[in-house]
Design a protein around this motif. Structure first.
Motif, mmCIF file in Angstrom:
data_model
loop_
_atom_site.group_PDB
_atom_site.id
_atom_site.type_symbol
_atom_site.label_atom_id
_atom_site.label_comp_id
_atom_site.label_asym_id
_atom_site.label_seq_id
_atom_site.Cartn_x
_atom_site.Cartn_y
_atom_site.Cartn_z
ATOM 1 N N HIS A 169 -1.608 -14.775 1.208
ATOM 2 C CA HIS A 169 -0.421 -15.355 0.566
ATOM 3 C C HIS A 169 -0.796 -16.478 -0.403
ATOM 4 O O HIS A 169 -0.258 -16.576 -1.501
ATOM 5 N N LYS A 170 -1.720 -17.336 0.007
ATOM 6 C CA LYS A 170 -2.062 -18.526 -0.773
ATOM 7 C C LYS A 170 -2.917 -18.202 -1.997
ATOM 8 O O LYS A 170 -2.800 -18.866 -3.020
ATOM 9 N N HIS A 171 -3.777 -17.191 -1.905
ATOM 10 C CA HIS A 171 -4.771 -16.983 -2.959
ATOM 11 C C HIS A 171 -4.639 -15.658 -3.707
ATOM 12 O O HIS A 171 -5.550 -15.282 -4.444
ATOM 13 N N HIS A 172 -3.536 -14.952 -3.528
ATOM 14 C CA HIS A 172 -3.378 -13.703 -4.280
ATOM 15 C C HIS A 172 -3.082 -14.018 -5.739
ATOM 16 O O HIS A 172 -2.635 -15.100 -6.094
ATOM 17 N N ASP A 173 -3.349 -13.036 -6.574
ATOM 18 C CA ASP A 173 -3.049 -13.192 -7.997
ATOM 19 C C ASP A 173 -1.742 -12.466 -8.278
ATOM 20 O O ASP A 173 -1.368 -11.523 -7.576
ATOM 21 N N TYR A 174 -1.063 -12.903 -9.298
ATOM 22 C CA TYR A 174 0.191 -12.261 -9.684
ATOM 23 C C TYR A 174 -0.121 -10.973 -10.431
ATOM 24 O O TYR A 174 -1.064 -10.897 -11.203
ATOM 25 N N GLN B 102 2.473 -18.595 -13.494
ATOM 26 C CA GLN B 102 2.401 -19.394 -12.274
ATOM 27 C C GLN B 102 3.814 -19.547 -11.730
ATOM 28 O O GLN B 102 4.544 -20.438 -12.120
ATOM 29 N N ASP C 222 4.788 -19.969 -8.410
ATOM 30 C CA ASP C 222 4.970 -20.764 -7.193
ATOM 31 C C ASP C 222 3.883 -21.833 -7.139
ATOM 32 O O ASP C 222 2.707 -21.538 -7.327
ATOM 33 N N ASP D 9 2.755 -23.302 -4.554
ATOM 34 C CA ASP D 9 1.907 -23.159 -3.373
ATOM 35 C C ASP D 9 0.813 -22.116 -3.557
ATOM 36 O O ASP D 9 -0.104 -22.039 -2.766
ATOM 37 N N ILE D 10 0.908 -21.299 -4.575
ATOM 38 C CA ILE D 10 -0.055 -20.231 -4.796
ATOM 39 C C ILE D 10 -1.214 -20.756 -5.638
ATOM 40 O O ILE D 10 -1.018 -21.376 -6.665
ATOM 41 N N ASP D 11 -2.428 -20.502 -5.165
ATOM 42 C CA ASP D 11 -3.643 -20.895 -5.868
ATOM 43 C C ASP D 11 -4.492 -19.639 -6.058
ATOM 44 O O ASP D 11 -5.379 -19.361 -5.255
ATOM 45 N N PRO D 12 -4.221 -18.857 -7.103
ATOM 46 C CA PRO D 12 -4.920 -17.577 -7.273
ATOM 47 C C PRO D 12 -6.426 -17.773 -7.401
ATOM 48 O O PRO D 12 -6.894 -18.684 -8.067
#
Length: 141
Positions: free
Chosen positions: A27-32, A51, A53, A55-58
């Motif tokens: 959840h945290k590191h997926h890419d869009y 970008q 969200d 909280d997301i760090d792709p």
């Protein structure tokens, strides 16, 4: 046996924690990714951007895949540990009849040990009574 059961419970708890950690990582590191040409990413303030969200760090694709692979290997190892602990539990290789026979044998051993204990208690009381009589018969010079 309780020790094996405790180990099994701990391993199951650790497996559940690893599942949660794996889901969090994905959840945290997926890419869009856009699935169709009409898809769009929307930020919290309504604008279109890559970008969506905070909280997301792709992570780069290769790093993300390596992380997924490592998490999957950890899950497999923990699952194999659980299988091993289950295989070590008593009773899996014995039939119900064998277990009943073992219980009867242990009950007989327990009865024999109880008889020995009662004899030892009687002997102790006899020795204690003898010692007490010796102590009472001793007079000071």
């Amino acid at each position: 046996m309780a020790d094996r059961l405790t180990q099994l419970q701990d391993a199951a708890d650790q497996l559940a924690q690893q599942f949660v950690a794996s889901l969090y990582y994905v959840h945290k590191h997926h890419d869009y990714a856009l699935l169709s040409p009409t898809d769009r990413l929307v930020t919290k303030n309504g604008g279109n951007t890559a970008q969506a969200d905070d909280d997301i760090d792709p992570k780069p694709a290769d790093v993300f895949k390596a992380g997924q692979r490592e998490l999957a290997q950890d899950l497999i190892l923990k699952e194999q540990e659980i299988e091993y602990l289950i295989s070590q539990l008593p009773g899996l290789e014995n039939s119900e009849k064998d277990q009943e026979q073992l219980i009867k044998q242990l009950e007989e051993e327990l009865k024999a040990a109880e008889v020995e204990r009662k004899e030892a208690v009687k002997e102790k009381e006899a020795v204690l009574a003898k010692l007490e009589s010796v102590i009472r018969s001793v007079k000071r010079p």
